[in-house]
Design an enzyme around this catalytic site. Structure first.
Site, short mmCIF file in Angstrom:
data_model
loop_
_atom_site.label_atom_id
_atom_site.label_comp_id
_atom_site.label_asym_id
_atom_site.label_seq_id
_atom_site.Cartn_x
_atom_site.Cartn_y
_atom_site.Cartn_z
N ASP A 26 -6.84 -10.72 -11.41
CA ASP A 26 -6.74 -9.51 -12.23
C ASP A 26 -5.84 -9.78 -13.44
O ASP A 26 -5.90 -10.87 -14.01
CB ASP A 26 -6.19 -8.37 -11.36
CG ASP A 26 -6.75 -7.01 -11.76
OD1 ASP A 26 -6.35 -6.52 -12.82
OD2 ASP A 26 -7.56 -6.45 -11.00
N HIS A 64 -3.05 -3.02 -14.62
CA HIS A 64 -4.20 -2.92 -13.71
C HIS A 64 -4.00 -3.75 -12.45
O HIS A 64 -4.22 -3.27 -11.33
CB HIS A 64 -5.44 -3.40 -14.47
CG HIS A 64 -6.75 -3.12 -13.80
ND1 HIS A 64 -7.34 -4.01 -12.92
CD2 HIS A 64 -7.58 -2.06 -13.88
CE1 HIS A 64 -8.49 -3.51 -12.50
NE2 HIS A 64 -8.67 -2.32 -13.06
N SER A 234 -12.47 -0.08 -9.59
CA SER A 234 -11.38 -1.05 -9.49
C SER A 234 -10.37 -0.64 -8.42
O SER A 234 -9.68 -1.49 -7.85
CB SER A 234 -10.64 -1.17 -10.83
OG SER A 234 -11.37 -1.95 -11.74
#
Length: 275
Positions: A26, A64, A234
């Site tokens: 990620d 994220h 996600s």
């Protein structure tokens, strides 16, 4: 489609993901966040690597990856995490970074004689462009010795990794890769469900999306010790990755397809077609 609900049942029965390693490929990680430490205050990160050019560490500048890792840590509290950074400060990456990250996840120390690779790989990322290299790498990562080794990737061996991929946030049937590589055994494509256990309007859907998990208004960790609320497949994917860690911890002999079958058979049917 079906929504995975095994986590509450698993944790109530003492399943915790102990001895299982989840690689989060990620945007990096804010490793000092309290949610990413165990009960003794020790970091749950055992390895880390960066593949973003011009960057020398896995510090999360986008947020994220930290959010995704926090979800894994919440659902599988004793699992270890390998953060691998492929996304830059804008959340952008490329195929070559992802390819290198997949290889690293299977063997972080570069020694095939040591068992230090991931048991689960979480990919909360995707693209509309299909790449044969990524498909081959994922197929090699999920290979458990029951199939045929890719002659072009002999160094990967038979790691038998479960690869969990976010289906995408297109709100329609657009195929997002690598999630849409539905013919790769051991790959799980995950859509998002909402508060009423129905498919979220933003979730990509299709026959290749066989599992959903909550993906709307998900609270998790963020950089600077803070918390944030995100929505998207996600967020749904790491819930399934963590559930896969719980299953592998409880049933260590299960092959990747066996893990998927166990999750699917203990999930519940949802309203709202995803096909």
């Amino acid at each position: 489609a079906r929504t995975a609900v095994l986590a509450d049942i698993a944790q109530s029965n003492g399943w915790d993901g102990q001895s299982i390693v989840v690689a989060v490929i990620d945007s990096g990680i804010a490793g000092t966040h309290p949610d990413l430490k165990d009960a003794s205050g020790n970091s749950r990160v055992i390895y880390s690597e960066n593949f973003v050019p011009g960057v020398t560490n896995t510090n999360d500048e986008f947020g994220h990856g930290t959010h995704v890792a926090g979800i894994v840590a919440t659902v599988a509290p004793d699992a270890k995490i390998i953060p691998i950074r492929v996304l830059d400060q804008n959340g952008e990456g490329d195929v070559w970074r992802l390819a290198r990250a997949l290889v690293y996840a299977s063997d972080p120390d570069g020694d095939p004689n040591t068992d230090d690779g991931a048991d689960i790989i979480n990919l909360s990322l995707g693209t509309t462009g299909r790449t044969d290299l990524i498909k081959r790498l994922i197929a090699a990562e999920t290979e458990d010795g029951t199939g045929v080794e890719d002659p072009g990737l002999p160094h990967i061996g038979y790691p038998g990794i479960v690869v969990v991929v976010a289906a995408g946030n297109t709100g329609n049937g657009t195929k997002i890769y690598p999630a849409a590589e539905h013919d790769v055994p051991g790959l799980i494509a995950v859509g998002a469900s909402g508060l009423n256990d129905t498919v979220s309007d933003f979730s990509t859907r299709g026959e290749w999306v066989e599992l959903m998990a909550p993906g709307d208004r998900i609270v998790s960790s963020g950089p600077g010790g803070r918390y944030g609320i995100w929505r998207g497949t996600s967020m749904a994917a790491p819930i399934v990755s963590a559930i896969a860690a719980l299953v592998r911890s409880r049933y260590p002999g299960l092959k990747p397809n066996g893990v998927f079958d166990h999750i699917r058979h203990t999930a519940v049917s949802c309203n709202g077609a995803i096909s």
